[in-house]
Design a protein around this motif. Structure first.
Motif, PDB file in Angstrom:
ATOM      1  N   LYS A  96     114.276  38.439  -4.566  1.00  0.00           N
ATOM      2  CA  LYS A  96     114.727  37.062  -4.788  1.00  0.00           C
ATOM      3  C   LYS A  96     115.932  37.027  -5.717  1.00  0.00           C
ATOM      4  N   GLY A 121     118.769  37.944  -3.777  1.00  0.00           N
ATOM      5  CA  GLY A 121     119.085  36.829  -2.887  1.00  0.00           C
ATOM      6  C   GLY A 121     119.890  35.752  -3.580  1.00  0.00           C
ATOM      7  N   ASN A 122     119.678  35.578  -4.889  1.00  0.00           N
ATOM      8  CA  ASN A 122     120.469  34.605  -5.644  1.00  0.00           C
ATOM      9  C   ASN A 122     121.937  35.003  -5.726  1.00  0.00           C
ATOM     10  N   THR A 146     120.901  38.223   0.923  1.00  0.00           N
ATOM     11  CA  THR A 146     119.723  37.580   1.485  1.00  0.00           C
ATOM     12  C   THR A 146     118.763  38.570   2.118  1.00  0.00           C
ATOM     13  N   GLN A 196     123.542  24.219  -2.440  1.00  0.00           N
ATOM     14  CA  GLN A 196     124.067  25.350  -1.681  1.00  0.00           C
ATOM     15  C   GLN A 196     125.176  24.821  -0.783  1.00  0.00           C
ATOM     16  N   SER A 207     122.518  31.713  -1.572  1.00  0.00           N
ATOM     17  CA  SER A 207     121.698  31.933  -2.759  1.00  0.00           C
ATOM     18  C   SER A 207     120.293  31.412  -2.490  1.00  0.00           C
ATOM     19  N   THR A 208     119.307  32.297  -2.597  1.00  0.00           N
ATOM     20  CA  THR A 208     117.922  31.893  -2.388  1.00  0.00           C
ATOM     21  C   THR A 208     117.539  30.769  -3.343  1.00  0.00           C
ATOM     22  N   GLU A 209     117.986  30.874  -4.579  1.00  0.00           N
ATOM     23  CA  GLU A 209     117.655  29.867  -5.584  1.00  0.00           C
ATOM     24  C   GLU A 209     118.254  28.505  -5.218  1.00  0.00           C
ATOM     25  N   GLU A 253     116.471  26.885  -2.179  1.00  0.00           N
ATOM     26  CA  GLU A 253     115.180  26.310  -2.549  1.00  0.00           C
ATOM     27  C   GLU A 253     115.359  25.081  -3.436  1.00  0.00           C
ATOM     28  N   THR A 286     116.396  30.135   7.548  1.00  0.00           N
ATOM     29  CA  THR A 286     117.726  30.743   7.371  1.00  0.00           C
ATOM     30  C   THR A 286     117.953  31.818   8.436  1.00  0.00           C
TER      31      THR A 286
END
Length: 482
Positions: A134, A137-138, A142, A195, A202-204, A207, A226
């Motif tokens: 994660k 991913g940020n 990804t 985003q 970015s995963t963060e 979300e 995604t």
């Protein structure tokens, strides 16, 4: 199922092991749960849960040696026997990182929750992999791969763990798409995105954008996917699917209350007016004590930066003798304008200006305190009230939240030179604790303080805080405490 037996266990109690099984011998609740009906698929899942139970407690060499399922002679009862080998408890000796460490090693080390000298746990191993993935991913990676590989030393009963990191190529967002918003405009959803299209994924932020959509209160649920863009290895689309729920209401009411007497009212409110995200409401209510009219409108995105602007008009006529208070009446009318400014994704600051006029009628039987106030201040007051409010929220949903917290601190004060000079400070807070499913426990508090200043010696009696009645202080009539 008549009987389930586990053979070979010595370190863990049999009852604890059988507690991991979804399948059960026939019991009092089997007629409802159907947990005593044999299923090979459910048994496979139970054996995997049994394996996880041991691996999370350091038994890295645990193994299910065999499983026997037998039928009774009449073929109506099933007997299950599971033979296990527990092995010994292993501890972690060394933990290290390897591979292409795109993110600073010190940052990644803080995400490793399984430490040296800890008892080995597959759950902590898996969670560490997820946390590192994660974090990568940020940074836009990804599809990063993180694998925790154990090196087992059977003589010392220890494990060396190495987390191999393969970030892959940085991924970028081609398109952000929305589906399911049949009445809500695309713009309303898109302005909640943190985003951006064209930026790295970015995963963060993906979300966080989902969380902002949920907090709008327009949607019952929000899902995000995604998928990769076909023919590329560094592009994805971000697809949000929303399920809309009613965000407006039309109410017509008639009733009777022990505190308010006869109640007649109507109201129209829309938190997503014509799909624009703007809020509009109007209400007319009549009780034995209060006649009120309210009209309000708020645009949460008056500017693209998230500055909000709202207006409201109000009128109320109140007979306080009907509210278990002293024998006086008030007629109040006015308007308010409010501007709100986002501090960050959780905090917001707003300012308001209110102009109002209050006219009072006091009977001869009113308490001396009220009569003295009228003699000194008059019976009609024009007020210019300035207000500010700070709010902070981590609620998971804008409507019917089940987790998170919210705090609000507000200050309102009449402008110097007003016919009445006073201020009030109020603080409200609530926190939700999820229990299970839709069950949630909430705690809340409301605090307030007010006083006069300048030529006004104390808080005007008709601006007092009121308590008592249903949902307030028990044993006291509604509004009888002030």
């Amino acid at each position: 199922i008549s009987h389930i037996n586990v053979v070979g266990n010595s370190a863990v109690d049999k009852e604890n092991l059988l507690g991991q099984f979804e399948l059960k011998p026939s019991n009092l609740w089997s007629w409802y749960k159907s947990d005593d009906k044999y299923s090979r698929e459910k048994l496979g899942g139970d054996l995997e849960r049994l394996r996880s139970y041991y691996l999370d407690r350091g038994y890295i060499r645990f193994n299910v040696e065999s499983t026997q399922v037998s039928l009774s002679p009449n073929k109506e009862d099933v007997f299950i026997s599971v033979n296990v080998h527990e092995g010994d408890v292993y501890t972690v000796k060394n933990v290290s990182l390897a591979g292409d460490l795109i993110v600073d090693e010190e940052i990644l080390e803080k995400l490793i929750i399984i430490k040296e000298d800890d008892t080995f746990s597959r759950r902590k191993l898996t969670l560490t992999q997820d946390l590192i993935s994660k974090r990568l991913g940020n940074e836009g990676f990804t599809f990063a791969s993180v694998n925790g590989v154990p090196k087992i030393n059977d003589e010392e009963k220890t494990v060396d763990l190495t987390f191999f990191v393969e970030p892959g190529k940085r991924t970028y967002v081609r398109r952000i798409n929305f589906t399911g918003n049949e009445s809500t405009m695309d713009e309303v959803l898109r302005r909640e995105m943190v985003q951006m299209e064209g930026g790295w994924a970015s995963t963060e932020l993906i979300e966080q954008s989902k969380s902002r959509l949920e907090q709008l209160g327009f949607f019952k649920g929000v899902n995000v996917e995604t998928p990769k863009v076909p023919g590329t290895d560094d592009l994805i689309d971000v697809n949000y699917n929303v399920e809309e729920q009613p965000s407006g209401s039309l109410n017509l009411s008639i009733g009777y209350s022990s505190s308010d007497g006869m109640i007649i009212g109507s109201s129209v409110s829309q938190n997503n007016f014509m799909g624009t995200g703007k809020k509009m409401s109007t209400s007319v209510n009549k009780t034995d004590a209060v006649t009120s009219l309210n009209l309000s409108f708020n645009n949460p995105y008056y500017t693209v930066d998230g500055i909000s602007r709202g207006y409201s008009l109000f009128y109320s006529q109140t007979d306080f003798s009907e509210l278990s208070l002293s024998d006086y009446n008030t007629d109040t009318y006015g308007g308010r304008s409010t501007f709100g400014f986002p501090i960050n994704s959780r905090e917001r600051l707003s300012f308001s200006v209110e102009v109002s006029n209050t006219e009072m009628q006091v009977s001869a039987g009113a308490p001396l305190e009220i009569q003295d106030f009228i003699s000194g201040q008059g019976d009609e007051f024009a007020e210019l009230t300035l207000g500010s409010q700070w709010s902070w929220t981590t609620l998971n949903r804008g409507l019917f939240p089940t987790a998170g917290a919210k705090q609000t601190l507000a200050l309102e004060a009449t402008a110097p030179g007003s016919e009445l000079e006073y201020y009030r400070v109020t603080y409200n807070a609530q926190k939700y604790f999820p229990i299970q499913g839709e069950w949630t426990f909430r705690i809340r508090t409301e605090l307030g303080f007010g006083d006069g200043y300048g030529d006004t010696d104390e808080l005007p009696f008709f601006r007092n805080f009121r308590a008592g009645g249903v949902g307030s202080v028990r044993g006291f009539t509604t509004n009888s405490l002030g």
